[in-house]
Scaffold this active site. Structure first.
Site, PDB file in Angstrom:
ATOM      1  N   ASN A   3      21.455  27.630   1.660  1.00 11.83           N
ATOM      2  CA  ASN A   3      22.121  28.311   0.547  1.00 11.83           C
ATOM      3  C   ASN A   3      23.346  29.025   1.125  1.00 11.83           C
ATOM      4  O   ASN A   3      23.218  30.067   1.752  1.00 11.83           O
ATOM      5  CB  ASN A   3      21.138  29.313  -0.081  1.00 11.83           C
ATOM      6  CG  ASN A   3      21.787  30.167  -1.147  1.00 11.83           C
ATOM      7  OD1 ASN A   3      22.919  29.899  -1.575  1.00 11.83           O
ATOM      8  ND2 ASN A   3      21.080  31.199  -1.581  1.00 11.83           N
ATOM      9  N   TRP A   4      24.508  28.415   0.916  1.00 10.00           N
ATOM     10  CA  TRP A   4      25.727  28.998   1.498  1.00 10.00           C
ATOM     11  C   TRP A   4      26.179  30.254   0.762  1.00 10.00           C
ATOM     12  O   TRP A   4      27.050  30.960   1.233  1.00 10.00           O
ATOM     13  CB  TRP A   4      26.852  27.952   1.466  1.00 10.00           C
ATOM     14  CG  TRP A   4      26.820  26.979   2.605  1.00 10.00           C
ATOM     15  CD1 TRP A   4      25.725  26.584   3.316  1.00 10.00           C
ATOM     16  CD2 TRP A   4      27.935  26.290   3.173  1.00 10.00           C
ATOM     17  NE1 TRP A   4      26.083  25.695   4.283  1.00 10.00           N
ATOM     18  CE2 TRP A   4      27.434  25.484   4.222  1.00 10.00           C
ATOM     19  CE3 TRP A   4      29.300  26.249   2.902  1.00 10.00           C
ATOM     20  CZ2 TRP A   4      28.267  24.668   4.999  1.00 10.00           C
ATOM     21  CZ3 TRP A   4      30.122  25.437   3.658  1.00 10.00           C
ATOM     22  CH2 TRP A   4      29.614  24.657   4.702  1.00 10.00           C
ATOM     23  N   LYS A   5      25.640  30.470  -0.430  1.00 10.91           N
ATOM     24  CA  LYS A   5      26.068  31.617  -1.252  1.00 10.91           C
ATOM     25  C   LYS A   5      27.589  31.542  -1.462  1.00 10.91           C
ATOM     26  O   LYS A   5      28.131  30.442  -1.537  1.00 10.91           O
ATOM     27  CB  LYS A   5      25.607  32.935  -0.622  1.00 10.91           C
ATOM     28  CG  LYS A   5      24.114  32.892  -0.273  1.00 10.91           C
ATOM     29  CD  LYS A   5      23.527  34.207   0.075  1.00 10.91           C
ATOM     30  CE  LYS A   5      22.029  34.015   0.363  1.00 10.91           C
ATOM     31  NZ  LYS A   5      21.327  35.278   0.586  1.00 10.91           N
ATOM     32  N   HIS A  45      17.755  32.891  -8.172  1.00  9.63           N
ATOM     33  CA  HIS A  45      17.850  33.590  -6.879  1.00  9.63           C
ATOM     34  C   HIS A  45      17.922  35.094  -7.168  1.00  9.63           C
ATOM     35  O   HIS A  45      18.525  35.516  -8.158  1.00  9.63           O
ATOM     36  CB  HIS A  45      19.095  33.116  -6.126  1.00  9.63           C
ATOM     37  CG  HIS A  45      19.133  33.635  -4.723  1.00  9.63           C
ATOM     38  ND1 HIS A  45      19.497  34.920  -4.426  1.00  9.63           N
ATOM     39  CD2 HIS A  45      18.815  33.043  -3.548  1.00  9.63           C
ATOM     40  CE1 HIS A  45      19.397  35.101  -3.108  1.00  9.63           C
ATOM     41  NE2 HIS A  45      18.988  33.972  -2.557  1.00  9.63           N
ATOM     42  N   GLU A  53      19.681  37.340  -5.986  1.00  8.58           N
ATOM     43  CA  GLU A  53      21.044  37.876  -6.119  1.00  8.58           C
ATOM     44  C   GLU A  53      21.582  37.627  -7.524  1.00  8.58           C
ATOM     45  O   GLU A  53      22.323  38.438  -8.072  1.00  8.58           O
ATOM     46  CB  GLU A  53      21.950  37.260  -5.043  1.00  8.58           C
ATOM     47  CG  GLU A  53      21.650  37.870  -3.678  1.00  8.58           C
ATOM     48  CD  GLU A  53      21.938  36.976  -2.491  1.00  8.58           C
ATOM     49  OE1 GLU A  53      22.644  35.967  -2.640  1.00  8.58           O
ATOM     50  OE2 GLU A  53      21.408  37.294  -1.399  1.00  8.58           O
ATOM     51  N   GLU A  79      10.961  34.152  -1.994  1.00 11.80           N
ATOM     52  CA  GLU A  79      11.928  34.912  -1.217  1.00 11.80           C
ATOM     53  C   GLU A  79      11.738  36.404  -1.482  1.00 11.80           C
ATOM     54  O   GLU A  79      12.247  36.925  -2.487  1.00 11.80           O
ATOM     55  CB  GLU A  79      13.356  34.518  -1.609  1.00 11.80           C
ATOM     56  CG  GLU A  79      13.690  33.072  -1.344  1.00 11.80           C
ATOM     57  CD  GLU A  79      15.189  32.881  -1.153  1.00 11.80           C
ATOM     58  OE1 GLU A  79      15.585  32.368  -0.102  1.00 11.80           O
ATOM     59  OE2 GLU A  79      15.958  33.274  -2.052  1.00 11.80           O
ATOM     60  N   GLY A  98      18.709  38.412   4.059  1.00 10.67           N
ATOM     61  CA  GLY A  98      19.895  38.920   4.749  1.00 10.67           C
ATOM     62  C   GLY A  98      19.650  40.166   5.575  1.00 10.67           C
ATOM     63  O   GLY A  98      20.594  40.822   6.007  1.00 10.67           O
ATOM     64  N   SER A 118      15.671  35.536   5.737  1.00 13.33           N
ATOM     65  CA  SER A 118      15.862  35.719   7.182  1.00 13.33           C
ATOM     66  C   SER A 118      15.169  34.658   8.025  1.00 13.33           C
ATOM     67  O   SER A 118      14.649  34.956   9.102  1.00 13.33           O
ATOM     68  CB  SER A 118      15.437  37.132   7.619  1.00 13.33           C
ATOM     69  OG  SER A 118      16.296  38.094   7.036  1.00 13.33           O
TER      70      SER A 118
HETATM   71  P1  PGA Z   1      18.985  34.674   4.340  1.00 12.38           P
HETATM   72  O1  PGA Z   1      19.092  34.267   2.774  1.00 12.38           O
HETATM   73  O2  PGA Z   1      18.429  33.483   5.063  1.00 12.38           O
HETATM   74  O3  PGA Z   1      20.402  34.990   4.734  1.00 12.38           O
HETATM   75  O4  PGA Z   1      18.078  35.847   4.406  1.00 12.38           O
HETATM   76  C1  PGA Z   1      18.093  33.482   2.159  1.00 12.38           C
HETATM   77  C2  PGA Z   1      18.429  33.298   0.701  1.00 12.38           C
HETATM   78  O5  PGA Z   1      18.897  34.232   0.065  1.00 12.38           O
HETATM   79  O6  PGA Z   1      18.235  32.200   0.159  1.00 12.38           O
END
Ligand code: PGA
Length: 243
Positions: free
Chosen positions: A8-10, A91, A93, A158, A164, A203
């Site tokens: 997931n590059w966001k 997600h 976010e 998640e 993150g 993470s």
């Molecule tokens: P992360 O993000 O690996 O940077 O913790 C995972 C995600 O949000 O899908």
């Protein structure tokens, strides 16, 4: 079943990053299925760069309508047309930044399925919810209200506090939550719920991937930060379990 290692590059990555990254992925022969979810604008360029490879592409969101007056949004058919086969939905976010409710996630999943996309529905508790002992109930509620009837995509567990941050739950906690999710989806969807891959996200790094991917009911990983470098992403994929 092959484990799925999804990146997931966001809102990260530029056009200039694609060709070297795609070449590295094309040259690799992991036992896991690789899936890259870049920002929308990079999907069709990525599709061209990955042509002839088995690496799949996904979006990070889609609208619940196939088209219409929704300024700034992208529909599932548009994503499919650009070359995506998958889409991440719900997600944390997006749930936080865009106030996406379980009902919205469910509607988006229905739109994705109608467009022929495989949805990856994300669930997970916040740190406060975990501290209050509510993690399992929160996740079960998210599943109950986010998954469409007959859902046949993927689930990503998640924990919000692990995204993150460099922090992850202990392996026993991950295994326990994945078992809880499995039981919930089987109760909800019937026997077909046994086949749904349940990814862990939050993470995941090359140095903890093996310990996570070996756990029962972990069907792969959803990787954010560590998916941005092909070498790290492939190092995680190399830890995938061979069943
Ligand atoms: P992360 O993000 O690996 O940077 O913790 C995972 C995600 O949000 O899908």
């Amino acid at each position: 079943m092959r484990q799925v290692i999804a990146g997931n590059w966001k809102m990260q990555g530029r056009l200039a990053d694609i060709s070297a990254y795609a070449a590295d992925l094309k040259a690799a022969t992991p036992s896991a299925m690789l899936l890259v979810c870049p920002p929308f604008l990079l999907v069709d360029r990525f599709a061209a760069a990955l042509l002839g490879s088995a690496v799949a592409l996904g979006g990070q969101d889609c609208h619940w309508a196939a088209q219409g007056a929704h300024t700034g949004d992208i529909s599932a058919p548009m994503l499919a047309e650009a070359g995506a086969s998958h889409v991440i939905l719900g997600h944390s976010e997006r749930r936080a930044d865009h106030a996406e409710s379980n009902a919205i996630v469910r509607a988006k999943a229905q739109a994705a399925i109608a467009a022929g996309l495989t949805a990856i529905i994300c669930v997970g508790e916040t740190e406060a919810e975990r501290d209050a002992g509510e993690a399992a109930d929160i996740v079960k509620t998210q599943l109950r209200h986010s998954l469409p009837d007959g859902f046949a995509g993927l689930i990503a567990y998640e924990p919000v506090w692990a995204i993150g941050t460099g922090r992850t739950p202990g392996t026993e906690e991950i295994a326990t939550m994945h078992a809880t999710i499995r039981a919930a989806v089987v109760a909800q969807l019937g026997e077909s719920g046994r086949a749904l891959p349940i990814l862990y996200g939050g993470s995941v790094k090359p140095d903890n991937a093996a310990a996570i991917l070996v756990l029962p009911e972990v069907g792969g990983a959803l990787v954010g930060g560590a998916s941005l470098k092909a070498a790290d992403f492939l190092a995680i994929a190399a830890c995938a379990r061979h069943d």
